[in-house]
Design an enzyme around this catalytic site. Structure first.
Site, PDB file in Angstrom:
ATOM      1  N   ASP A  47      -4.105  -1.032  -1.708  1.00 19.59           N
ATOM      2  CA  ASP A  47      -3.172  -0.069  -2.582  1.00 19.59           C
ATOM      3  C   ASP A  47      -2.855   1.310  -1.912  1.00 19.59           C
ATOM      4  OD1 ASP A  47      -1.655   0.924  -4.564  1.00 19.59           O
ATOM      5  OD2 ASP A  47      -3.565   0.788  -6.150  1.00 19.59           O
ATOM      6  N   ASP A  48      -1.636   1.491  -1.628  1.00 25.75           N
ATOM      7  CA  ASP A  48      -1.212   2.631  -1.065  1.00 25.75           C
ATOM      8  C   ASP A  48      -1.665   2.815   0.377  1.00 25.75           C
ATOM      9  OD1 ASP A  48       0.126   3.295  -3.237  1.00 25.75           O
ATOM     10  OD2 ASP A  48      -0.776   5.238  -3.733  1.00 25.75           O
ATOM     11  N   CYS A  87       4.000   0.547  -6.718  1.00 24.44           N
ATOM     12  CA  CYS A  87       3.011  -0.578  -7.029  1.00 24.44           C
ATOM     13  C   CYS A  87       3.592  -1.944  -7.795  1.00 24.44           C
ATOM     14  CB  CYS A  87       2.044  -0.025  -7.996  1.00 24.44           C
ATOM     15  SG  CYS A  87       1.194   1.389  -7.114  1.00 24.44           S
ATOM     16  N   ARG A  91       4.546  -5.560  -6.137  1.00 26.88           N
ATOM     17  CA  ARG A  91       3.269  -6.888  -6.858  1.00 26.88           C
ATOM     18  C   ARG A  91       3.849  -7.981  -7.221  1.00 26.88           C
ATOM     19  NH1 ARG A  91      -1.889  -4.634  -6.296  1.00 26.88           N
ATOM     20  NH2 ARG A  91      -1.712  -2.306  -5.515  1.00 26.88           N
ATOM     21  N   LYS A 140      -6.757  -4.865  -8.591  1.00 30.17           N
ATOM     22  CA  LYS A 140      -5.451  -4.260  -9.552  1.00 30.17           C
ATOM     23  C   LYS A 140      -4.330  -5.143  -9.896  1.00 30.17           C
ATOM     24  CE  LYS A 140      -2.013  -0.493  -8.950  1.00 30.17           C
ATOM     25  NZ  LYS A 140      -1.576   0.427  -8.230  1.00 30.17           N
ATOM     26  N   HIS A 142      -1.525  -4.605 -12.437  1.00 27.10           N
ATOM     27  CA  HIS A 142      -0.315  -3.758 -12.635  1.00 27.10           C
ATOM     28  C   HIS A 142       1.073  -4.419 -12.851  1.00 27.10           C
ATOM     29  CE1 HIS A 142       0.813   0.661 -11.566  1.00 27.10           C
ATOM     30  NE2 HIS A 142       1.219   0.385 -12.901  1.00 27.10           N
ATOM     31  N   SER A 165      -3.120   1.095 -12.269  1.00 29.50           N
ATOM     32  CA  SER A 165      -3.714   2.022 -11.273  1.00 29.50           C
ATOM     33  C   SER A 165      -4.911   2.845 -11.745  1.00 29.50           C
ATOM     34  CB  SER A 165      -2.473   2.949 -10.828  1.00 29.50           C
ATOM     35  OG  SER A 165      -1.525   2.389 -10.083  1.00 29.50           O
ATOM     36  N   HIS A 227      -5.450   4.122  -3.282  1.00 26.10           N
ATOM     37  CA  HIS A 227      -4.854   4.786  -4.282  1.00 26.10           C
ATOM     38  C   HIS A 227      -5.739   6.153  -4.749  1.00 26.10           C
ATOM     39  CE1 HIS A 227      -2.709   5.744  -7.846  1.00 26.10           C
ATOM     40  NE2 HIS A 227      -1.521   5.033  -7.755  1.00 26.10           N
ATOM     41  N   ASP A 279       0.584  -2.681  -0.655  1.00 31.69           N
ATOM     42  CA  ASP A 279       1.522  -2.883  -1.767  1.00 31.69           C
ATOM     43  C   ASP A 279       2.546  -1.892  -1.365  1.00 31.69           C
ATOM     44  OD1 ASP A 279       0.292  -0.410  -2.218  1.00 31.69           O
ATOM     45  OD2 ASP A 279       0.476  -0.690  -4.508  1.00 31.69           O
ATOM     46  N   ASN A 280       2.403  -0.731  -0.640  1.00 36.08           N
ATOM     47  CA  ASN A 280       3.591   0.272  -0.166  1.00 36.08           C
ATOM     48  C   ASN A 280       2.972   1.224   0.809  1.00 36.08           C
ATOM     49  OD1 ASN A 280       2.979   0.915  -3.617  1.00 36.08           O
ATOM     50  ND2 ASN A 280       2.472   2.415  -1.791  1.00 36.08           N
ATOM     51  N   LYS A 311       5.579   6.494   0.353  1.00 38.10           N
ATOM     52  CA  LYS A 311       5.647   5.675  -0.817  1.00 38.10           C
ATOM     53  C   LYS A 311       6.793   6.402  -1.667  1.00 38.10           C
ATOM     54  CE  LYS A 311       2.751   4.877  -5.173  1.00 38.10           C
ATOM     55  NZ  LYS A 311       1.334   4.923  -5.655  1.00 38.10           N
TER      56      LYS A 311
END
Length: 458
Positions: A47-48, A87, A91, A140, A142, A165, A227, A279-280, A311
């Protein structure tokens, strides 16, 4: 909410163009699985995490020996994209193979949102049920926190993790719903002990693999880190020269090592494709709401290895991420490729490998890339569309990327940027004036695609 399209801003006629080939079907019904040796699939999704956060992608001080080894044993992609720079939409696209606009989730959703992943969407987990795969989602989600949107109602047999998140709680987000750790649809821990999340996710993941070693399985392990707010276990605090953020990444690397070691111990290496991505891009330039106390610092984020943006942006720093695929005996070791591919391609690739038909009643934006991963052919992906929320902002075709910068108040002052992504991957040099015909052609293609996508949603 007002939605702006490329067509809204560009003053040109829309030429007739072919939309991505329509594919696939309604939700599949389980049938008897006569192939007990169908491949297993594991997706490890950070995540991130930034493009430059792993040693094998150039980080000078964060050590990631397990991910480096995973990359050396398979293929490491250097032009691997996610479908959105944030996010929720990213996903949704990973699990369905469809652009976020098609899934109805082009924006990030928060606690108690009225929307989530529609029941009409087919996830990888749902599709694999045709061959009776065991499926589990860890980490996660989301994609909606109402029970009807829960992973167990979207093809997964079991779920353990956070429904959104880890910052979606006071003081960072104004909500009365407590952040909780869930097992299936039941909240089992609040407040969440985030320091041990990565460790516990890993334990649940290895347990799932051991439990289902004798049948095909799909594990989707979506880490809550890095994240913000970031947390590492006691074993990894002070572990990295790169500070607390480095500690978090090195613990994720440890987790990947545990998953791979479990596969090797059980003799599942040659039956299991493992994918690692994010995810990004990294959350640089965080909003002021994130600094309400001393628990989050501006430097609690990753880096892009020089890629422009981060992001929330459609520069490559927001959507180009690590992409590592490993499958001993099938994906040759030691490959590195700058050919394009994306998380959209995972859905059709896994279904094809499981000998499951691609749905034909909807557009699937990804394509099967297994021949490319096996080193047999170049990537079949020659173009990619960069959406942020409801707006198509950029389009890449082979080495050229056109990025449209709209001026919503004064459309005629909108500008275009054209970059050669092979010679200028950092998007520093705008060559639009040098290639006006290419700009016109790519703008028309971009406009056509966006127009047709919107028409298909009506």
């Amino acid at each position: 909410m007002k939605k702006y399209s490329v067509v809204h801003f560009l003053t040109m006629s829309v030429a007739t163009g072919a939309l991505v080939a329509s594919c696939s079907s309604a939700k599949t019904q389980p049938t008897e699985d006569n192939n007990k040796h169908s491949p297993n699939f594991i997706i490890l999704f950070a995540d991130d995490l930034g493009y430059g956060d792993l040693a094998c992608y150039g980080h000078p001080t964060i050590k990631t020996p397990n991910l480096d080894k995973m990359a050396s044993e398979g293929i490491r992609l250097t032009s691997f994209y996610v479908a959105a720079p944030s996010c929720t939409p990213s996903r949704a696209s990973l699990l369905t193979g469809r652009l976020p606009m098609r899934t109805g989730l082009p924006r990030v959703i928060g606690p108690e949102a009225s929307i989530g992943l529609p029941a009409s969407e087919i996830t990888i987990a749902e599709a694999l049920k045709e061959k009776r795969y065991a499926t589990m989602c860890i980490g996660k989600w989301h994609l909606g926190d109402q029970e009807k949107f829960n992973p167990v109602n979207n093809g997964f047999d079991e779920y353990y993790g956070l429904l959104y998140s880890n910052d979606m709680q006071p003081p960072w987000v104004n909500t009365d719903k407590p952040l909780a750790l869930y097992h299936n649809t039941e909240a089992i821990e609040h407040p969440v002990i985030q320091q041990t999340l990565t460790k516990r996710y890993t334990e649940w993941g290895t347990k799932f693999i051991r439990t289902h070693a004798d049948k095909p399985f799909f594990l989707y392990l979506a880490y809550s880190m890095p994240h913000v707010p970031i947390f590492a276990s006691d074993e990894f605090k002070g572990h990295s020269r790169a500070g607390e953020y480095g500690d978090v990444i090195e613990e994720i690397d440890w987790s990947v090592g545990q998953i791979l070691a479990t596969l090797k111990e059980l003799g599942l290496d040659e039956r299991t494709m493992v994918v690692f991505s994010s995810d990004n891009g990294p959350w640089q330039e965080m909003p002021d709401r994130m600094f309400g106390n001393d628990s989050v610092q501006p430097w609690d984020c990753g880096n892009t290895a020089g890629l422009r943006g981060h992001k929330h942006l459609t520069f490559d720093g927001g959507q180009r991420v690590p992409g590592i695929f490993r499958w001993p005996g099938t994906i040759p070791a030691g490959q590195v490729s700058a050919d394009m591919a994306s998380t959209l391609d995972i859905f059709p690739t896994l279904l094809s490998l499981a000998d499951i038909s691609i749905p034909e009643d909807r557009v699937i934006d990804g394509v099967n890339i297994i021949d490319f991963l096996e080193g047999k052919t170049p990537s079949p992906v020659h173009q990619f569309y960069f959406y942020r929320h409801e707006m198509l902002q950029a389009y890449r075709r082979d080495s050229w990327k056109l990025r449209y910068l709209p001026n919503e108040k004064n459309p005629e002052k909108s500008t275009l940027q054209l970059f050669n992504m092979d010679s200028d991957p950092y998007e520093m040099y705008n060559r639009a004036k040098e290639f006006p015909e290419k700009v016109e052609e790519m703008t028309r293609t971009m406009s056509d695609f966006d127009e047709q996508l919107r028409e298909s949603l009506q």
